[in-house]
Design a protein around this motif. Structure first.
Motif, PDB file in Angstrom:
ATOM      1  N   PRO A 181       0.698  -1.372  -0.167  1.00  0.00           N
ATOM      2  CA  PRO A 181       0.088   0.024  -0.137  1.00  0.00           C
ATOM      3  C   PRO A 181       0.893   1.292  -0.130  1.00  0.00           C
ATOM      4  N   GLU A 182       0.904   2.126  -0.890  1.00  0.00           N
ATOM      5  CA  GLU A 182       1.198   3.291  -0.872  1.00  0.00           C
ATOM      6  C   GLU A 182       1.082   4.243   0.165  1.00  0.00           C
ATOM      7  N   PHE A 183       1.848   5.281   0.471  1.00  0.00           N
ATOM      8  CA  PHE A 183       1.605   6.185   1.462  1.00  0.00           C
ATOM      9  C   PHE A 183       2.402   7.425   1.358  1.00  0.00           C
ATOM     10  N   SER A 184       2.261   8.545   1.962  1.00  0.00           N
ATOM     11  CA  SER A 184       2.811   9.730   1.950  1.00  0.00           C
ATOM     12  C   SER A 184       2.506  10.250   3.402  1.00  0.00           C
ATOM     13  N   LEU A 185       3.311  10.480   4.160  1.00  0.00           N
ATOM     14  CA  LEU A 185       3.126  10.986   5.712  1.00  0.00           C
ATOM     15  C   LEU A 185       4.079  12.181   6.057  1.00  0.00           C
ATOM     16  N   PRO A 186       3.536  13.111   6.778  1.00  0.00           N
ATOM     17  CA  PRO A 186       4.763  13.915   7.411  1.00  0.00           C
ATOM     18  C   PRO A 186       5.870  13.233   8.011  1.00  0.00           C
ATOM     19  N   SER A 187       7.290  13.858   8.036  1.00  0.00           N
ATOM     20  CA  SER A 187       8.230  13.228   8.618  1.00  0.00           C
ATOM     21  C   SER A 187       8.728  14.386   9.598  1.00  0.00           C
ATOM     22  N   ASN A 188       9.495  13.825  10.482  1.00  0.00           N
ATOM     23  CA  ASN A 188      10.584  14.557  11.393  1.00  0.00           C
ATOM     24  C   ASN A 188      11.910  15.200  10.601  1.00  0.00           C
TER      25      ASN A 188
ATOM     26  N   ILE B 185       7.367  11.946   3.492  1.00  0.00           N
ATOM     27  CA  ILE B 185       7.909  10.930   2.807  1.00  0.00           C
ATOM     28  C   ILE B 185       6.903   9.924   2.381  1.00  0.00           C
ATOM     29  N   SER B 186       7.142   9.818   1.269  1.00  0.00           N
ATOM     30  CA  SER B 186       6.401   8.653   0.428  1.00  0.00           C
ATOM     31  C   SER B 186       7.076   7.196   0.183  1.00  0.00           C
TER      32      SER B 186
ATOM     33  N   VAL C 122       1.323   7.006  15.373  1.00  0.00           N
ATOM     34  CA  VAL C 122       0.141   7.916  15.329  1.00  0.00           C
ATOM     35  C   VAL C 122       0.629   9.347  15.967  1.00  0.00           C
ATOM     36  N   ASP C 123       1.961   9.256  16.594  1.00  0.00           N
ATOM     37  CA  ASP C 123       2.596  10.361  17.176  1.00  0.00           C
ATOM     38  C   ASP C 123       2.931  11.762  16.105  1.00  0.00           C
ATOM     39  N   SER C 124       2.702  12.838  16.609  1.00  0.00           N
ATOM     40  CA  SER C 124       2.956  13.830  15.956  1.00  0.00           C
ATOM     41  C   SER C 124       4.155  13.947  15.363  1.00  0.00           C
ATOM     42  N   VAL C 125       4.468  14.888  14.362  1.00  0.00           N
ATOM     43  CA  VAL C 125       6.237  15.342  13.734  1.00  0.00           C
ATOM     44  C   VAL C 125       6.978  15.746  14.999  1.00  0.00           C
ATOM     45  N   ASP C 126       6.328  16.658  15.964  1.00  0.00           N
ATOM     46  CA  ASP C 126       7.020  17.079  17.132  1.00  0.00           C
ATOM     47  C   ASP C 126       7.443  16.223  17.946  1.00  0.00           C
ATOM     48  N   SER C 127       6.537  15.211  18.149  1.00  0.00           N
ATOM     49  CA  SER C 127       6.891  14.110  19.041  1.00  0.00           C
ATOM     50  C   SER C 127       7.935  13.191  18.465  1.00  0.00           C
ATOM     51  N   HIS C 128       7.846  12.931  17.218  1.00  0.00           N
ATOM     52  CA  HIS C 128       8.919  11.935  16.569  1.00  0.00           C
ATOM     53  C   HIS C 128      10.356  12.897  16.586  1.00  0.00           C
ATOM     54  N   ALA C 129      10.269  14.242  16.390  1.00  0.00           N
ATOM     55  CA  ALA C 129      11.405  15.181  16.243  1.00  0.00           C
ATOM     56  C   ALA C 129      12.172  14.887  17.831  1.00  0.00           C
ATOM     57  N   GLU C 130      11.484  14.973  19.004  1.00  0.00           N
ATOM     58  CA  GLU C 130      12.009  14.941  20.118  1.00  0.00           C
ATOM     59  C   GLU C 130      12.612  13.549  20.517  1.00  0.00           C
ATOM     60  N   PHE C 131      11.670  12.742  19.873  1.00  0.00           N
ATOM     61  CA  PHE C 131      12.060  11.021  20.465  1.00  0.00           C
ATOM     62  C   PHE C 131      13.374  10.929  19.483  1.00  0.00           C
ATOM     63  N   CYS C 132      13.590  11.307  18.250  1.00  0.00           N
ATOM     64  CA  CYS C 132      15.075  11.129  17.548  1.00  0.00           C
ATOM     65  C   CYS C 132      15.898  11.645  18.177  1.00  0.00           C
TER      66      CYS C 132
ATOM     67  N   PRO D 182      14.104   8.441   9.543  1.00  0.00           N
ATOM     68  CA  PRO D 182      12.846   9.167   9.599  1.00  0.00           C
ATOM     69  C   PRO D 182      11.787   8.299  10.479  1.00  0.00           C
ATOM     70  N   LEU D 183      10.897   9.241  10.966  1.00  0.00           N
ATOM     71  CA  LEU D 183       9.779   8.565  11.966  1.00  0.00           C
ATOM     72  C   LEU D 183       8.657   9.627  11.037  1.00  0.00           C
ATOM     73  N   LEU D 184       7.470   8.741  10.982  1.00  0.00           N
ATOM     74  CA  LEU D 184       6.572   9.297  10.198  1.00  0.00           C
ATOM     75  C   LEU D 184       5.137   9.296  10.912  1.00  0.00           C
ATOM     76  N   ALA D 185       4.660  10.554  10.874  1.00  0.00           N
ATOM     77  CA  ALA D 185       3.291  10.782  11.665  1.00  0.00           C
ATOM     78  C   ALA D 185       2.051  10.308  10.868  1.00  0.00           C
TER      79      ALA D 185
END
Length: 182
Positions: free
Chosen positions: A41-48, A54-55, A103-113, A121-124
């Motif tokens: 399945p294709e996807f495109s999601l916001p990333s940190n 990122i697709s 399902v976490d936000s881009v901001d949460s992913h950035a903090e986690f990274c 990359p972590l995708l939201a």
């Protein structure tokens, strides 16, 4: 008593039929899984990474490990991410991109990274749509499932009921099996 026994027998027969039927769809706790050896399945999601989406198609020509996980900063998710990070040079040598999805936000992913030193990359997937498409959704979060997508965009392997402590090693072993030698 008899009705309960009959219900149990019918449920067992249905389950066995689902397992043995060659045309059956594979199911996991999160719903139907996308079929192996078919386009993922294709996807495109916001990333940190660089405030951009990122697709999956961005990685045509490379192997992709798309791992879904419940939540940033939780013990199992942190351990799993740390193991993928520790093995990142091995993935790079196999021309494989790791993508973490929750399902976490881009901001949460950035903090986690930042907190864990993650260099992939972590995708939201905030609405869970991609998790649902991959059979990795149990509202309100993604399940711990992983998918290996080949360079041509075809799904090659699925992992459900993942154990974070050994999972990266399992994925690397499967990549060894799937990728041609040399």
């Amino acid at each position: 008593m008899m009705r309960s026994l009959l219900s149990s027998v019918l449920a067992l027969c249905f389950t066995v039929g689902m397992v043995l039927s060659p045309a059956s769809t594979a199911y996991a706790l999160g719903g139907p899984l996308p079929p192996i050896n078919q386009p993922a399945p294709e996807f495109s999601l916001p990333s940190n990474i660089g405030d951009r989406a990122i697709s999956l198609k961005d990685y045509r020509g490379k192997w992709v490990v798309a791992y879904f996980y419940p939540k940033d900063f939780t013990s199992g998710c942190t351990l799993e991410a740390q193991r993928f990070q520790a093995d990142l040079p091995k993935y790079i040598s196999k021309k494989t991109q790791i993508l973490g999805i929750s399902v976490d936000s881009v901001d949460s992913h950035a903090e986690f990274c930042d907190s864990e030193g993650l260099k992939f990359p972590l995708l939201a997937d905030e609405d869970g749509a991609v998790s649902k498409a991959y059979g990795a959704w149990l509202a309100p979060m993604s399940l711990r499932n992983t998918y290996i997508v080949g360079p041509n965009g075809v799904l090659r392997a699925t992992f459900t009921q993942v154990r974070p402590v050994i999972h990266s090693a399992e994925v690397l072993q499967k990549l060894d099996e799937l990728q041609p030698a040399g």
